[in-house]
Design a protein around this motif. Structure first.
Motif, mmCIF file in Angstrom:
data_model
loop_
_atom_site.group_PDB
_atom_site.id
_atom_site.type_symbol
_atom_site.label_atom_id
_atom_site.label_comp_id
_atom_site.label_asym_id
_atom_site.label_seq_id
_atom_site.Cartn_x
_atom_site.Cartn_y
_atom_site.Cartn_z
ATOM 1 N N VAL A 148 5.870 10.396 15.643
ATOM 2 C CA VAL A 148 4.801 10.632 16.616
ATOM 3 C C VAL A 148 4.898 9.609 17.748
ATOM 4 O O VAL A 148 4.786 9.956 18.924
ATOM 5 C CB VAL A 148 3.412 10.581 15.937
ATOM 6 N N GLU A 149 5.109 8.347 17.391
ATOM 7 C CA GLU A 149 5.241 7.270 18.380
ATOM 8 C C GLU A 149 6.418 7.560 19.325
ATOM 9 O O GLU A 149 6.307 7.387 20.546
ATOM 10 C CB GLU A 149 5.463 5.960 17.633
ATOM 11 N N LYS A 150 7.522 8.016 18.770
ATOM 12 C CA LYS A 150 8.724 8.287 19.558
ATOM 13 C C LYS A 150 8.473 9.423 20.551
ATOM 14 O O LYS A 150 8.853 9.326 21.716
ATOM 15 C CB LYS A 150 9.866 8.648 18.622
ATOM 16 N N ARG A 151 7.808 10.488 20.096
ATOM 17 C CA ARG A 151 7.471 11.607 20.990
ATOM 18 C C ARG A 151 6.531 11.143 22.095
ATOM 19 O O ARG A 151 6.651 11.548 23.236
ATOM 20 C CB ARG A 151 6.810 12.740 20.212
ATOM 21 N N HIS A 152 5.609 10.278 21.756
ATOM 22 C CA HIS A 152 4.605 9.797 22.726
ATOM 23 C C HIS A 152 5.212 8.848 23.753
ATOM 24 O O HIS A 152 4.749 8.801 24.879
ATOM 25 C CB HIS A 152 3.458 9.109 21.973
ATOM 26 N N GLU A 153 6.246 8.099 23.400
ATOM 27 C CA GLU A 153 6.817 7.104 24.321
ATOM 28 C C GLU A 153 7.681 7.732 25.405
ATOM 29 O O GLU A 153 8.028 7.078 26.366
ATOM 30 C CB GLU A 153 7.601 6.033 23.557
ATOM 31 N N ARG A 154 8.024 8.985 25.268
ATOM 32 C CA ARG A 154 8.882 9.650 26.279
ATOM 33 C C ARG A 154 8.153 9.939 27.542
ATOM 34 O O ARG A 154 7.034 10.044 27.718
ATOM 35 C CB ARG A 154 9.435 10.960 25.719
#
Length: 108
Positions: free
Chosen positions: A102-108
């Protein structure tokens, strides 16, 4: 790619926690504490069950995992301040992996 992975581990709370947890058993207190620190960094304050609303206000992208996060905090309180490890402990590694996705998707 290596640079991006290193940067994520150094700046993203759940990336850093996952890096720590990978070397530990799910039952290790250090694994639970690593995940607690990631929640604290994400919220910008020390988190506990009573203050979870602040986490979801600061990081609304984590809301789909709210039941799992609440279970983590309930089991953590039981583990560290109650009767000890719960009968059916959740997998800290699995939860942290989901939070990292979730964090990775949000950081994009």
């Amino acid at each position: 790619c290596l640079w991006r992975n290193w940067r994520s581990r150094s700046t993203q709370p759940f990336a850093r926690a996952l890096d720590e947890i990978r070397r530990l058993e799910d039952s290790a207190p250090e694994a639970w504490l690593a995940l607690h620190r990631a929640f604290d960094r994400t919220a910008g304050r020390a988190m506990q069950t009573a203050t979870l609303a602040a986490l979801f206000q600061q990081a609304p992208h984590l809301a789909p995992l709210r039941p799992d996060i609440e279970q983590f905090f309930d089991q953590s309180a039981e583990r560290f301040f109650g009767a000890g490890p719960p009968a059916n402990p959740l997998s800290v590694r699995k939860l942290c992996s989901e939070l990292r996705r979730v964090e990775k998707r949000h950081e994009r």
